[in-house]
Design an enzyme around this catalytic site. Structure first.
Site, PDB file in Angstrom:
ATOM      1  N   TRP A   1      -3.072  -2.618  -1.639  1.00 10.65           N
ATOM      2  CA  TRP A   1      -2.726  -3.976  -2.034  1.00 10.65           C
ATOM      3  C   TRP A   1      -3.501  -4.869  -1.066  1.00 10.65           C
ATOM      4  CZ3 TRP A   1      -0.229  -8.289   0.070  1.00 10.65           C
ATOM      5  CH2 TRP A   1       0.207  -9.243  -0.852  1.00 10.65           C
TER       6      TRP A   1
ATOM      7  N   ASN B   1      -1.266   1.434   5.828  1.00 10.00           N
ATOM      8  CA  ASN B   1      -0.390   0.424   5.240  1.00 10.00           C
ATOM      9  C   ASN B   1      -0.028  -0.539   6.381  1.00 10.00           C
ATOM     10  OD1 ASN B   1       1.539  -1.054   3.904  1.00 10.00           O
ATOM     11  ND2 ASN B   1       3.052   0.602   3.782  1.00 10.00           N
ATOM     12  N   GLY B   2      -0.160  -1.827   6.147  1.00  8.47           N
ATOM     13  CA  GLY B   2       0.178  -2.786   7.206  1.00  8.47           C
ATOM     14  C   GLY B   2      -1.041  -3.602   7.604  1.00  8.47           C
TER      15      GLY B   2
ATOM     16  N   CYS C   1       0.822  -1.203   0.000  1.00  8.33           N
ATOM     17  CA  CYS C   1       0.000   0.000   0.000  1.00  8.33           C
ATOM     18  C   CYS C   1       0.861   1.259   0.000  1.00  8.33           C
ATOM     19  CB  CYS C   1      -0.880   0.022   1.237  1.00  8.33           C
ATOM     20  SG  CYS C   1      -1.881  -1.449   1.399  1.00  8.33           S
TER      21      CYS C   1
ATOM     22  N   LYS D   1      11.592 -15.435 -11.446  1.00  7.41           N
ATOM     23  CA  LYS D   1      11.380 -14.317 -12.377  1.00  7.41           C
ATOM     24  C   LYS D   1      10.337 -14.706 -13.416  1.00  7.41           C
ATOM     25  CE  LYS D   1      12.911 -11.388 -10.744  1.00  7.41           C
ATOM     26  NZ  LYS D   1      13.831 -11.321  -9.650  1.00  7.41           N
TER      27      LYS D   1
ATOM     28  N   LYS E   1       5.936  -4.371  -4.240  1.00  5.47           N
ATOM     29  CA  LYS E   1       7.379  -4.147  -4.234  1.00  5.47           C
ATOM     30  C   LYS E   1       7.958  -4.302  -2.834  1.00  5.47           C
ATOM     31  CE  LYS E   1      11.293  -3.080  -6.094  1.00  5.47           C
ATOM     32  NZ  LYS E   1      11.905  -4.197  -6.794  1.00  5.47           N
TER      33      LYS E   1
ATOM     34  N   ARG F   1       4.966   0.229  -6.098  1.00  5.79           N
ATOM     35  CA  ARG F   1       4.883  -0.666  -4.941  1.00  5.79           C
ATOM     36  C   ARG F   1       3.895  -1.806  -5.163  1.00  5.79           C
ATOM     37  NH1 ARG F   1       6.655   2.723  -0.355  1.00  5.79           N
ATOM     38  NH2 ARG F   1       5.420   1.525   1.100  1.00  5.79           N
TER      39      ARG F   1
ATOM     40  N   HIS G   1      15.614 -37.805  -8.704  1.00  2.00           N
ATOM     41  CA  HIS G   1      14.880 -38.124  -7.479  1.00  2.00           C
ATOM     42  C   HIS G   1      13.428 -37.667  -7.536  1.00  2.00           C
ATOM     43  CE1 HIS G   1      18.651 -39.414  -5.781  1.00  2.00           C
ATOM     44  NE2 HIS G   1      19.189 -38.307  -6.247  1.00  2.00           N
TER      45      HIS G   1
ATOM     46  N   GLU H   1      16.271 -18.472  -9.059  1.00  2.00           N
ATOM     47  CA  GLU H   1      15.951 -17.079  -9.352  1.00  2.00           C
ATOM     48  C   GLU H   1      15.278 -16.965 -10.731  1.00  2.00           C
ATOM     49  OE1 GLU H   1      15.532 -14.362  -8.052  1.00  2.00           O
ATOM     50  OE2 GLU H   1      15.993 -12.765  -9.451  1.00  2.00           O
TER      51      GLU H   1
ATOM     52  N   GLU I   1       6.788 -14.806 -11.828  1.00  2.68           N
ATOM     53  CA  GLU I   1       6.168 -13.540 -11.444  1.00  2.68           C
ATOM     54  C   GLU I   1       5.848 -12.671 -12.645  1.00  2.68           C
ATOM     55  OE1 GLU I   1       8.451 -11.258  -8.590  1.00  2.68           O
ATOM     56  OE2 GLU I   1      10.336 -11.765  -9.538  1.00  2.68           O
TER      57      GLU I   1
HETATM   58  C1  F6R Z   1      11.207 -10.920  -6.779  1.00  4.90           C
HETATM   59  C2  F6R Z   1      11.211  -9.979  -5.698  1.00  4.90           C
HETATM   60  C3  F6R Z   1      10.854 -10.466  -4.344  1.00  4.90           C
HETATM   61  C4  F6R Z   1      11.682  -9.757  -3.280  1.00  4.90           C
HETATM   62  C5  F6R Z   1      11.186 -10.148  -1.880  1.00  4.90           C
HETATM   63  C6  F6R Z   1      12.036  -9.538  -0.783  1.00  4.90           C
HETATM   64  O1  F6R Z   1      11.566 -10.331  -7.990  1.00  4.90           O
HETATM   65  O2  F6R Z   1      11.488  -8.818  -5.876  1.00  4.90           O
HETATM   66  O3  F6R Z   1      10.964 -11.846  -4.236  1.00  4.90           O
HETATM   67  O4  F6R Z   1      13.020 -10.107  -3.446  1.00  4.90           O
HETATM   68  O5  F6R Z   1       9.864  -9.723  -1.718  1.00  4.90           O
HETATM   69  O6  F6R Z   1      12.029  -8.156  -0.855  1.00  4.90           O
HETATM   70  P1  F6R Z   1      13.151  -7.300  -0.176  1.00  4.90           P
HETATM   71  O7  F6R Z   1      14.435  -7.589  -0.865  1.00  4.90           O
HETATM   72  O8  F6R Z   1      12.703  -5.874  -0.361  1.00  4.90           O
HETATM   73  O9  F6R Z   1      13.195  -7.699   1.265  1.00  4.90           O
END
Ligand code: F6R
Length: 604
Positions: A74, A98-99, A2, A480, A599, A27, A499, A476, A483
Site C-alpha cells: 500500500w 510494512n510500516g 501492506c 461510508k 484495512k 488489508r 451556519h 458515519e 469510501e
Molecule cells: C472506515 C474505516 C476506517 C477505520 C479507521 C480506524 O470504514 O474502517 O475509518 O475505522 O481506519 O481503524 P481501526 O478501527 O482499525 O483503528
C-alpha cells in the site's frame, strides 16, 4: 495496509506465497511481489495492481524455490509502480516491509558515501541497502540484520531473505505485528495468522522489538535488548481464520448481515443476565471523566458514546481523533478513564495516543476486535468487541459492536455513579436487547434501500444531517458513502445547517436526514423544512411516528422500526451502510477494497 508472508517450505513456494497474499488482500494494496532463493540465487517477480497481475507474470515467467517472501504494498513512499513494489533487493539480500522507516533519507545519504544508490522511491530499499552494506563488511546475515535494525527509526515489520541461504528468513517487529507459523518441517511468517491459516494453526506472535531467526527447524527469537526470548506457540481457532463470503457477493454485505448475530454475542458476553457485567477492574466510581480516542469509524462510535456517557451516566466526556490528540499532547486530568477504540488494534495514531495517555490517565481501556493486537496488549484492560474477522475495508459490524460495548459501559458507569435507578437501567437494557431484532427488521428493507441508492448514485455530492446521537450516524454515513462510492459527502449536525452549509442546497443535492421520532425530532424536521423550502431533495430516514408527522414534501422516505436512545444509532447505522453499499454497486466501484484505502492503518 501492506501484507507480508514468508515460507521456508518443502514444496515450490511461489504459488503458496501468492495464495497466502490473497488472504491478506483485505488489508488493501496497490501492487504485489514475491522473491525466492533457488540454487543459492535470489530472484523476484512484481506487478502493479491486483494479485491476478502478479499471477499472470508468474505464468509467463515462473519463479522456482522452496524458500520465499511475498508482499502486498500500500504505497506510502513513491507511486504504485513495479519498481517501487516489494520485495526490494540490494546485492545478496531482499526484504519486504510494512510500516515506515522515518530516517531513510539520512540513511540514504550515509549509504551513498559507500557507493549505494537507490533505484526506487521507497524507504524500504534503504533497509536492503543497509543490510547489504553490513554483509559486505563481513557480517553474517544475523549480525547484518541486527546492525541494520539498530539504525532504523520508525514503526515497521520486516522480513529478510538472503542469497546462498535457503534455510533462513529473518523477521523483525517494531511497531507492526508479525506472526510466525510452525509447520511440519516448514516455517512461515505472516502479517497476521489469517495469511497462514491453510498451512498452520500454530502461531507465535513476536513482541515489540523482537528479531526472529527462522529455519525449517523453528525460530530463535531475541528481544529488543538482544537477549534470547521465549514466545509461546498459540493454537489459533480455525473459525478465527475462516475467510469466506458465505454466499454473499461481497464481504461487506456478509458482514452487514452478520450484525444481529455478532451483536447478540457481545450482549451475551457483557450482559449475560440482562444487566451490564464488566470486568471488576473497571470501577467507574474511581473516575470523574472519560477520554475517548480513535480514528475514522471508531471515532464516530466514540462520538455517539459521548452522548450516552454524558446524558445517561452524567460523566463529562472528551472525544478526539488520535492523529490530533497525540500531537496536541493535552493535559489529562486526575481520575480520568481513557478509552481507545480500534477494530484492528494496530492503528498507528491510536497506538501512539494510547502510549501518550499511559502514564497520565488512571486507567487505559481498549475496545478491539483483534485480541492479540498492540492496542489490546498495551491497555490495562482490553475489551473484545467480538465482531469476528472483518474483511471488508469499510467497517460495518465492528462499528455496531463497538457501539454496543460502549453503550454497556455507559450503563455500567451510570449504575456505579448512581445516575440511574433500577427502572432506568432495565428500560435501557430492554432497548439494547431488542437491537438484534430491530436489525433483522431493518435488513429486510434491503431492496428499498437499494432503490433509494439510485437517487444517490448520479449525485456529485450528498449531504447528511442528524441531531444528537444521530449526528455521529450522519458522519458515519458520509464516511461510508465517500469510501465506497467515491461520491463527495458531508455531514452536519442539523442545527449547523443555517451556519453555512445551507448555501449548498439546490435541487441536485440529495440531503439524507436521520431522524427517529425522539425528543429532538421536531428540531430536525424544522431544519429539513428549510432544505425543502430551497428545493433540496430530502431523503428522510425515520420511524412510523416520524413518517406520520413529517413525510410531506420529502423526496423519499425510509421507515425503520421504532428505536430508543441506545438502539437508535446502532440500528440507523444499517441504512447508512446499505445506502453506501448499493450506491457503490450502482457505480460499479470496488466494494471490499475501495481505492487508496487500507484495512489496518499502521502508518501515521
Ligand atoms: C472506515 C474505516 C476506517 C477505520 C479507521 C480506524 O470504514 O474502517 O475509518 O475505522 O481506519 O481503524 P481501526 O478501527 O482499525 O483503528
Amino acid at each position: 495496509m501492506c501484507g507480508i508472508v514468508g515460507i521456508l517450505g518443502q514444496h515450490q513456494v511461489a504459488p503458496i506465497l501468492v495464495d497466502a497474499l490473497k488472504r491478506l488482500e483485505y488489508r488493501g494494496y496497490d501492487s504485489a511481489g514475491i522473491a525466492t532463493v533457488n540454487n543459492g540465487l535470489l530472484d523476484r517477480r512484481r506487478a502493479v495492481g491486483k494479485l491476478v497481475n502478479l499471477s499472470d507474470v508468474l505464468v509467463h515467467n515462473p519463479l522456482a524455490g522452496l524458500a520465499g517472501i511475498g508482499h502486498t504494498r500500500w504505497a506510502t513512499h513513491g507511486a504504485a509502480n513495479e519498481q517501487n513494489a516489494h520485495p526490494h533487493a540490494c546485492g545478496p539480500v531482499t526484504v519486504v516491509h510494512n510500516g515506515i522507516i522515518e530516517n531513510f533519507r539520512d540513511l540514504r545519504e550515509t549509504l551513498s558515501a559507500h557507493g549505494y544508490s537507490p533505484v526506487t522511491d521507497t524507504d524500504t530499499e534503504t533497509v536492503a541497502m543497509l543490510c547489504a552494506h553490513y554483509l559486505a563488511q563481513g557480517h553474517d546475515p544475523k549480525a547484518a540484520v541486527q546492525a541494520t535494525i539498530a539504525e532504523l527509526d520508525g514503526a515497521f515489520a520486516l522480513l529478510f531473505l538472503f542469497e546462498g541461504h535457503e534455510n533462513l528468513m529473518i523477521a523483525a517487529r517494531k511497531g507492526s505485528p508479525l506472526a510466525i507459523g510452525h509447520g511440519d518441517g516448514e516455517m512461515y511468517v505472516g502479517s497476521d495468522a489469517i495469511a497462514l491459516a491453510p498451512m498452520t494453526d500454530q502461531i507465535t506472535y513476536l513482541d515489540e522489538g523482537d528479531i526472529a531467526f527462522i529455519t525449517r527447524d523453528g525460530a530463535d527469537i531475541i528481544d529488543a535488548t538482544g537477549a534470547p526470548a521465549h514466545r509461546d506457540i498459540q493454537r489459533i481457532e480455525a473459525q478465527a481464520t475462516v475467510i469466506d463470503k458465505a454466499g454473499h457477493k461481497h464481504f461487506m454485505t456478509k458482514e452487514i448481515h452478520e450484525q444481529p448475530v455478532v451483536l447478540s454475542e457481545a450482549l451475551a458476553r457483557y450482559a449475560p443476565n440482562g444487566i451490564p457485567a464488566l470486568p471488576e477492574a473497571l470501577d467507574f466510581t474511581k473516575f470523574d471523566r472519560i477520554l475517548m480516542v480513535a480514528c475514522g469509524t471508531g471515532y464516530y462510535s466514540c462520538l455517539t458514546a459521548k452522548y450516552w456517557f454524558e446524558q445517561i451516566a452524567r460523566i463529562p466526556c472528551e472525544v478526539d481523533v488520535a492523529s490530533e490528540f497525540r500531537y496536541r499532547e493535552p493535559p489529562i486530568a486526575p481520575r480520568t478513564l481513557a478509552i481507545f477504540v480500534s477494530q484492528s488494534g494496530e492503528t498507528a495514531d491510536t497506538l501512539a495516543a494510547l502510549r501518550y495517555a499511559k502514564d497520565q490517565a488512571d486507567m487505559i481501556v481498549s475496545l478491539v476486535n483483534v485480541g492479540t493486537s498492540s492496542i489490546a496488549r498495551e491497555a490495562d484492560l482490553a475489551l473484545a468487541i467480538l465482531a469476528g474477522i472483518e474483511v471488508s475495508v469499510a467497517s460495518t459490524k465492528a462499528y455496531t459492536n463497538q457501539l454496543t460495548v460502549l453503550a454497556l459501559l455507559a450503563l455500567a458507569a451510570a449504575q456505579a455513579k448512581g445516575a440511574i435507578d433500577d427502572h432506568g437501567l432495565a428500560s435501557h437494557m430492554k432497548d439494547l436487547r431488542q437491537v438484534p431484532d430491530l436489525m433483522r427488521q431493518t435488513l429486510k428493507l434491503d431492496n428499498d434501500i437499494a432503490s433509494l441508492a439510485k437517487t444517490l448514485a448520479p449525485a456529485p455530492s450528498v449531504l447528511f444531517l442528524g441531531r444528537g446521537v444521530m449526528f455521529a450516524t450522519a458522519l458515519e454515513a458520509a464516511l461510508k458513502l465517500k469510501e465506497l462510492s467515491y461520491i463527495h459527502a458531508e455531514a452536519y449536525a442539523s442545527g449547523e445547517l443555517k451556519h453555512g452549509p445551507i448555501a449548498l442546497i439546490e435541487p441536485a443535492l440529495p440531503v439524507v436526514v436521520f431522524a427517529p421520532h425522539d425528543r429532538l425530532f421536531d428540531k430536525t424536521v424544522s431544519n429539513m423544512q428549510e432544505v425543502m423550502a430551497r428545493h433540496g431533495q430530502v431523503m428522510l430516514i425515520t420511524d412510523a411516528q416520524g413518517r406520520a408527522s413529517a413525510s410531506d414534501g420529502t423526496h423519499s422516505l425510509l421507515e425503520l422500526p421504532a428505536t430508543g436512545d441506545l438502539s437508535g444509532p446502532i440500528v440507523y447505522a444499517l441504512p447508512a451502510q446499505l445506502l453506501a453499499y448499493h450506491t457503490a454497486m450502482a457505480k460499479g466501484t470496488d466494494i471490499d477494497q475501495p481505492r487508496n484505502l487500507a484495512k489496518s492503518v499502521t502508518v501515521e
